[in-house]
Design a protein around this motif. Sequence first.
Motif, short mmCIF file in Angstrom:
data_model
loop_
_atom_site.label_atom_id
_atom_site.label_comp_id
_atom_site.label_asym_id
_atom_site.label_seq_id
_atom_site.Cartn_x
_atom_site.Cartn_y
_atom_site.Cartn_z
N SER A 43 0.88 -1.06 -0.07
CA SER A 43 0.21 -0.11 -0.03
C SER A 43 0.91 1.28 -0.01
N ASN A 44 0.14 2.52 -0.24
CA ASN A 44 0.95 3.60 -0.13
C ASN A 44 0.77 4.20 1.36
N HIS A 45 1.83 4.71 1.98
CA HIS A 45 1.96 5.12 3.27
C HIS A 45 1.10 6.27 3.63
N PHE A 46 -0.03 6.02 4.50
CA PHE A 46 -0.87 7.19 4.57
C PHE A 46 -0.42 8.63 5.11
N GLU A 47 0.77 8.14 6.25
CA GLU A 47 1.27 9.22 7.00
C GLU A 47 2.15 10.06 6.12
N GLU A 48 2.85 9.41 5.24
CA GLU A 48 3.74 10.08 4.31
C GLU A 48 2.86 10.77 3.16
N ILE A 49 1.56 10.55 3.02
CA ILE A 49 1.14 11.44 1.92
C ILE A 49 0.36 12.54 2.97
N VAL A 50 -0.35 12.42 4.08
CA VAL A 50 -1.22 13.43 4.75
C VAL A 50 -0.28 14.32 5.55
N VAL A 51 0.98 13.95 6.06
CA VAL A 51 1.57 14.91 6.89
C VAL A 51 2.19 16.19 5.69
N PRO A 52 2.53 15.82 4.55
CA PRO A 52 3.32 16.72 3.70
C PRO A 52 1.94 17.48 2.97
N TYR A 53 0.72 16.82 2.73
CA TYR A 53 -0.36 17.28 2.30
C TYR A 53 -0.71 18.60 3.11
N ASP A 54 -0.88 18.06 4.50
CA ASP A 54 -1.40 19.16 5.31
C ASP A 54 -0.55 20.35 5.32
N ILE A 55 0.65 20.16 5.51
CA ILE A 55 1.69 21.47 5.35
C ILE A 55 1.46 22.22 4.09
N PHE A 56 1.24 21.57 2.98
CA PHE A 56 1.29 22.38 1.77
C PHE A 56 -0.07 23.15 1.72
N LEU A 57 -1.18 22.61 2.20
CA LEU A 57 -2.55 23.17 2.29
C LEU A 57 -2.35 24.34 2.98
N LYS A 58 -1.86 24.31 4.23
CA LYS A 58 -1.58 25.31 5.18
C LYS A 58 -0.71 26.47 4.81
N SER A 59 0.21 26.20 3.56
CA SER A 59 1.08 27.26 3.36
C SER A 59 0.69 27.62 1.99
N GLY A 60 -0.72 27.58 1.61
CA GLY A 60 -1.36 27.98 0.37
C GLY A 60 -1.28 27.32 -0.90
N TYR A 61 -0.80 26.05 -1.03
CA TYR A 61 -0.59 25.37 -2.08
C TYR A 61 -1.75 24.45 -2.10
N THR A 62 -2.08 24.10 -3.36
CA THR A 62 -2.97 22.70 -3.91
C THR A 62 -2.23 21.63 -4.26
N VAL A 63 -2.71 20.44 -4.05
CA VAL A 63 -2.25 19.22 -4.36
C VAL A 63 -3.18 18.25 -5.29
N ASP A 64 -2.38 17.83 -6.47
CA ASP A 64 -3.04 16.72 -7.32
C ASP A 64 -2.33 15.64 -7.12
#
Length: 259
Positions: A43-64
Motif C-alpha cells: 500500500s501507499n503510506h498514509f502518513e507520508e501522504i497526509v503530513v506533507p499534504y497538510d503542510i502544503f495546504l496550510k502554506s497556500g498550495y493545492t495538491v493533485d
Amino acid sequence: MSKIIILLLVLIGLDPATIYAQKKILFVTSNQSFYGNTKISASNHFEEIVVPYDIFLKSGYTVDFISPKGGAIPIGYINSSDSIQKKYLYDGSFMDKLEHTMKPTEIIADNYLAIFYSGGGAAMYGVAEDITIQQIAREIYDKNGVVSSICHGTAGLAFLKDASGNSLYKGRKLTGYPDKFENRDMEYYKTFPFSMDDAIKNNDGNFVFSEQGLDAFYVVDGRFVTGQDPTSSSKVANEIIAILSVNFKGAGKTPVKSD
C-alpha cells in the motif's frame, strides 16, 4: 472566459503557465495492491501522504494526485489515533482524491512547481519505469521546480534522466529507505523489481542514509529534497516550501513550522 484571461496575461507580459503553477504540487502514488505476484498486501503510506499534504495546504498550495493507472490507490500504515491522520481519514473530499487519482497523461507539467513521490511498499512498483511520470518530473525540474520523495517513494527517482539522457541528479545526494533496514530474507523483499540503493547509484546518484533510522533524516541537494522514512515527512515538506518561496516569488504563504 478562461481564453480571455490567458490573452490578457500574454498581452501584459505574464506567462500563463507560471501564474497557474504558482500554488500547485503534484503527488505521485502507486496502484500496486500486493508485493509482486504474491498475496502479501502492499500500500501507499498514509502518513507520508497526509503530513506533507497538510503542510502544503496550510502554506497556500493545492495538491493533485497521480498514479500510473489512475483511479483508486491502496493506502495503509494508518494510525487513526494520530490527529492529522484521523483528520484526513474522515475527510470525504480528501479521500475522494485518493479514490480518483489522475493518470499521468492527464497532467500538464507546466502547472506544477514541485513533484513529490510518496512512499509505502507499493511505491516500489509501477512508478519508476513509467515514462510519462519521468517526463513530468524532468519538465518540472527543468523549469526550476523541485523533485522530492520520502522513504520508498525515492524508488520513483531511480531512472530519471535529463533531455540528453544523462542522470537528472548526477553526483547529488539522495536518501530513501535503505536496503540495510529491509528484511532481505522475507518474501516481500524478494519481489522488489530492483534495489533502491543500487538503482540510484547506478544512475550516478549518491545514495546516503542515517544508520540510526527513524531520526527524521533528510537531504537537500540543489532542488532535490528526499527523506529517509516517515519521521522526515514534515521536514521534507517544509524544505520544499522554502525552496519554492525563493525560486517562485509569491508562491504559497509563509511555511508552517512542524517538527
